[in-house]
Scaffold this active site. Structure first.
Site, PDB file in Angstrom:
ATOM      1  N   ASN A   9       0.928  -1.099   0.006  1.00 49.91           N
ATOM      2  CA  ASN A   9       0.005   0.081  -0.020  1.00 49.91           C
ATOM      3  C   ASN A   9       0.929   1.203   0.070  1.00 49.91           C
ATOM      4  OD1 ASN A   9      -1.774   2.112   0.417  1.00 49.91           O
ATOM      5  ND2 ASN A   9      -2.759   1.086   2.361  1.00 49.91           N
ATOM      6  N   LYS A  16       2.693   0.922   3.452  1.00 52.77           N
ATOM      7  CA  LYS A  16       2.530  -0.225   4.403  1.00 52.77           C
ATOM      8  C   LYS A  16       2.585  -1.408   3.512  1.00 52.77           C
ATOM      9  CE  LYS A  16      -0.891   2.345   6.966  1.00 52.77           C
ATOM     10  NZ  LYS A  16      -2.381   2.536   6.738  1.00 52.77           N
ATOM     11  N   ARG A  93      -2.397  -2.032  -3.582  1.00 50.69           N
ATOM     12  CA  ARG A  93      -3.720  -1.071  -3.463  1.00 50.69           C
ATOM     13  C   ARG A  93      -3.397   0.059  -4.573  1.00 50.69           C
ATOM     14  NH1 ARG A  93      -5.256   2.213   1.927  1.00 50.69           N
ATOM     15  NH2 ARG A  93      -7.314   2.698   1.374  1.00 50.69           N
ATOM     16  N   HIS A 181     -12.061   3.639  -0.125  1.00 50.69           N
ATOM     17  CA  HIS A 181     -12.174   2.900   0.981  1.00 50.69           C
ATOM     18  C   HIS A 181     -12.499   1.236   0.764  1.00 50.69           C
ATOM     19  CE1 HIS A 181     -11.367   6.381   4.245  1.00 50.69           C
ATOM     20  NE2 HIS A 181     -10.334   5.721   3.862  1.00 50.69           N
ATOM     21  N   HIS A 208     -15.645   3.579   8.187  1.00 48.48           N
ATOM     22  CA  HIS A 208     -14.205   3.627   8.273  1.00 48.48           C
ATOM     23  C   HIS A 208     -13.561   4.999   8.886  1.00 48.48           C
ATOM     24  CE1 HIS A 208      -9.894   2.326   6.622  1.00 48.48           C
ATOM     25  NE2 HIS A 208      -9.832   3.591   6.883  1.00 48.48           N
ATOM     26  N   LEU A 209     -13.604   4.810  10.210  1.00 49.78           N
ATOM     27  CA  LEU A 209     -13.165   6.173  10.902  1.00 49.78           C
ATOM     28  C   LEU A 209     -11.588   6.271  11.247  1.00 49.78           C
ATOM     29  CD1 LEU A 209     -16.356   6.736  13.114  1.00 49.78           C
ATOM     30  CD2 LEU A 209     -16.137   7.327  10.563  1.00 49.78           C
ATOM     31  N   GLY A 212      -8.117   9.313   7.310  1.00 48.30           N
ATOM     32  CA  GLY A 212      -9.177   9.500   6.014  1.00 48.30           C
ATOM     33  C   GLY A 212     -10.540   8.697   6.897  1.00 48.30           C
ATOM     34  N   ARG A 241      -8.898  16.747   6.235  1.00 45.19           N
ATOM     35  CA  ARG A 241      -9.721  16.972   5.201  1.00 45.19           C
ATOM     36  C   ARG A 241     -11.021  17.639   5.384  1.00 45.19           C
ATOM     37  NH1 ARG A 241      -8.945  11.184   2.267  1.00 45.19           N
ATOM     38  NH2 ARG A 241      -7.172  10.793   3.274  1.00 45.19           N
ATOM     39  N   ASP A 283      -5.315  14.650  15.151  1.00 43.16           N
ATOM     40  CA  ASP A 283      -5.371  13.358  15.988  1.00 43.16           C
ATOM     41  C   ASP A 283      -6.254  13.425  17.052  1.00 43.16           C
ATOM     42  OD1 ASP A 283      -4.349  11.148  17.899  1.00 43.16           O
ATOM     43  OD2 ASP A 283      -3.114  10.896  16.119  1.00 43.16           O
ATOM     44  N   ARG A 285      -6.797  11.278  19.435  1.00 43.17           N
ATOM     45  CA  ARG A 285      -6.419  11.230  20.721  1.00 43.17           C
ATOM     46  C   ARG A 285      -5.751  12.620  21.364  1.00 43.17           C
ATOM     47  NH1 ARG A 285      -2.774   6.251  19.291  1.00 43.17           N
ATOM     48  NH2 ARG A 285      -2.660   7.660  17.175  1.00 43.17           N
ATOM     49  N   GLY A 330     -12.627   4.212  14.752  1.00 47.08           N
ATOM     50  CA  GLY A 330     -13.670   3.249  14.930  1.00 47.08           C
ATOM     51  C   GLY A 330     -13.667   2.278  15.629  1.00 47.08           C
ATOM     52  N   ASN A 332     -11.081   2.123  17.994  1.00 44.41           N
ATOM     53  CA  ASN A 332     -10.488   2.128  19.263  1.00 44.41           C
ATOM     54  C   ASN A 332     -11.033   3.300  20.393  1.00 44.41           C
ATOM     55  OD1 ASN A 332      -8.085   0.618  18.988  1.00 44.41           O
ATOM     56  ND2 ASN A 332      -7.740   2.136  17.496  1.00 44.41           N
ATOM     57  N   GLU A 379      -6.978  -4.033   5.370  1.00 40.45           N
ATOM     58  CA  GLU A 379      -6.590  -4.037   3.814  1.00 40.45           C
ATOM     59  C   GLU A 379      -5.490  -4.606   3.264  1.00 40.45           C
ATOM     60  OE1 GLU A 379      -6.762   0.099   4.984  1.00 40.45           O
ATOM     61  OE2 GLU A 379      -8.108   0.857   3.402  1.00 40.45           O
TER      62      GLU A 379
HETATM   63  P1  ADP Z   1      -4.850   5.779   8.523  1.00 35.40           P
HETATM   64  O1  ADP Z   1      -6.307   6.470   7.655  1.00 35.40           O
HETATM   65  O2  ADP Z   1      -3.896   6.845   8.430  1.00 35.40           O
HETATM   66  O3  ADP Z   1      -4.730   4.534   8.334  1.00 35.40           O
HETATM   67  P2  ADP Z   1      -5.850   5.151  11.344  1.00 35.40           P
HETATM   68  O4  ADP Z   1      -6.681   4.257  10.703  1.00 35.40           O
HETATM   69  O5  ADP Z   1      -4.684   4.867  11.898  1.00 35.40           O
HETATM   70  O6  ADP Z   1      -5.479   6.343  10.156  1.00 35.40           O
HETATM   71  O7  ADP Z   1      -6.451   6.346  12.505  1.00 35.40           O
HETATM   72  C1  ADP Z   1      -6.201   7.267  12.728  1.00 35.40           C
HETATM   73  C2  ADP Z   1      -6.756   8.102  13.976  1.00 35.40           C
HETATM   74  O8  ADP Z   1      -7.237   7.085  14.950  1.00 35.40           O
HETATM   75  C3  ADP Z   1      -6.310   9.219  14.587  1.00 35.40           C
HETATM   76  O9  ADP Z   1      -7.172  10.306  14.758  1.00 35.40           O
HETATM   77  C4  ADP Z   1      -6.046   8.557  15.816  1.00 35.40           C
HETATM   78  O10 ADP Z   1      -5.960   9.300  16.868  1.00 35.40           O
HETATM   79  C5  ADP Z   1      -7.018   7.397  16.033  1.00 35.40           C
HETATM   80  N1  ADP Z   1      -6.780   6.487  17.054  1.00 35.40           N
HETATM   81  C6  ADP Z   1      -5.775   5.607  16.997  1.00 35.40           C
HETATM   82  N2  ADP Z   1      -6.044   4.992  18.125  1.00 35.40           N
HETATM   83  C7  ADP Z   1      -6.917   5.329  19.079  1.00 35.40           C
HETATM   84  C8  ADP Z   1      -7.362   5.408  20.395  1.00 35.40           C
HETATM   85  N3  ADP Z   1      -6.911   4.225  20.953  1.00 35.40           N
HETATM   86  N4  ADP Z   1      -8.162   6.229  20.692  1.00 35.40           N
HETATM   87  C9  ADP Z   1      -8.802   7.188  20.116  1.00 35.40           C
HETATM   88  N5  ADP Z   1      -8.461   7.418  19.028  1.00 35.40           N
HETATM   89  C10 ADP Z   1      -7.674   6.530  18.253  1.00 35.40           C
END
Ligand code: ADP
Length: 399
Positions: A9, A16, A93, A181, A208-209, A212, A241, A283, A285, A330, A332, A379
């Protein structure tokens, strides 16, 4: 000697990858990892199937290594790590399959030229995807390479869901809704068939949160509609975005504020979303940890927009039986899941707080009219599955 598939990817600043050994005809995740910060100070981390780090490498700050040079290294490593394995194919991908590619395809020079012609539809992603294909072809010209498209899953959408209300001639030039996605949604639809076949045959919103973000309405395993459209900019608010935007804003920025197309692209792809609204971070978190009211406002808007778009997709399916959360947020983030679910309580969705807090696979209550699940997406595995299926179909063309 057993066989293995590599899935790749390849993005603008990261690659990745996954290594899948074929055991009894099934791809088993043997190792995987990420090459990050390409163009800044590249960093390679490789983990085994259990998640333990087995290799790390860093290049000096400013090392302007090309994707080709980095893939050379990665490929060398895969060759030595997979001693005893024969790499039979590389799956990629590829973000855009345009109107033609509804399924994965083995890439040759003619296919590569057709995929290159789609670069203007995904200028930030497609060139990097194709650079990886060219890099592997230079290393191993006879190795089968399979392109797996992010748009393909959405080929099931009815024409009405793909049209933009623009003059007809524009759709002939490819200006229409495609959806993205797709590898993630394809994987989710398959996993759902395995773990909850009854729900898989019903009407499901998959979310898919991640950085992106998008939603997809999936009915009986097929995409009915999705929030991303012509580009991966449409729909939900994302990390950086904007998501869906009144097109009048773009005209205003150009005419009244004199912004160029490049400046608007940077604004909408890199400076908006959670980062733009909070002024703090893209981010989730970091935003949860902040007590700055702007962080709370950004989170509230993310939830508002997700629930509002979910409502539109529920209408597109004529109802909802389940919702599946996936990707970084989504999988976590119980706070965001609960907040979106609360706005969808009118559907009869009821979240089990303890299960949600624990990121359990099933997070709705037994009485909930709508089932809510958390399913980690994969993926890379989806690419490996598509790659294997494409090779098998070639081997048995009359099957
Ligand atoms: P990408 O689209 O780059 O693959 P990811 O699917 O890794 O992105 O998602 C990144 C997002 O997920 C970030 O906003 C990150 O803060 C959030 N995230 C990852 N782990 C956690 C967690 N334990 N709690 C809350 N948000 C999280």
């Amino acid at each position: 000697m057993s066989q293995a598939i590599i899935s790749l990817n390849s993005g603008s600043s990261s690659i990745k990858f996954g290594l899948f050994s074929l055991e009894g005809g099934v791809p088993v995740h043997a190792a995987g990892g990420k090459l990050e910060k390409i163009g800044i100070a590249p960093q390679l981390t490789i983990r085994d199937g259990e998640g333990s780090i087995i290799a790390e490498k860093e290049w000096p700050q400013g090392a302007s290594l090309t994707h080709q040079a980095l893939l050379d290294d990665l490929y060398d490593w895969a060759g030595s790590h997979l001693a005893g394995h024969e790499i039979i194919a590389v799956g990629h991908r590829v973000v855009h399959g345009g109107a033609d590619f509804a399924a994965p395809v083995r890439v040759d020079a003619a296919i590569l030229a057709r995929l290159e012609a789609l670069c203007p539809l995904a200028p930030l992603h497609q060139p990097h995807n194709l650079a990886a294909i060219r890099a592997i072809a230079a290393l191993s010209p006879d190795l089968p390479q399979i392109a797996c498209f992010d748009t393909a899953f959405h080929h099931a959408m009815e024409p009405v869901a793909t049209r933009l209300a623009l003059p007809r001639a524009m759709s002939d030039r490819g200006i229409r809704r495609y959806g993205f996605h797709g590898l993630s949604y394809d994987y989710i639809a398959r996993r759902l068939r395995e773990i909850d076949p009854e729900l898989a045959s019903g009407r499901v919103i998959a979310g898919h949160l991640g950085n992106g973000a998008s939603l997809c309405a999936i009915h009986a395993g097929r995409s009915v509609d999705t929030t991303m459209g012509f580009t991966a900019l449409d729909g939900l608010m994302m990390g950086t975005r904007s998501g869906a935007l009144d097109p009048g804003v773009v005209i205003h920025l150009m005419k009244q504020e004199g912004m160029s197309a490049d400046e608007i692209e940077t604004l909408l792809y890199r400076e908006s979303g959670l980062l733009g609204v909070s002024g703090i971070s893209s981010d989730m978190r970091t935003l949860h940890e902040s007590d700055d009211p702007r962080a709370a406002e950004a989170i509230a808007l993310f939830v508002w927009r997700a629930a509002r778009e979910a409502g539109a997709l529920i209408s597109a399916m004529g109802g909802i039986d389940g919702i599946v959360f996936t990707a970084g947020i989504g999988e976590n983030d119980p706070v965001i899941r609960a907040a979106i679910a609360a706005r969808l309580a009118w559907t009869g969705l009821e979240i089990d707080e303890a299960a949600n807090r624990a990121n359990a696979p099933l997070i709705s209550t037994p009485d909930s009219r709508v089932t809510a699940r958390v399913i980690p997406t994969d993926e890379e595995r989806m690419i490996a599955l598509h790659t294997l299926a494409t090779l098998q179909a070639e081997a048995t063309p009359w099957a």
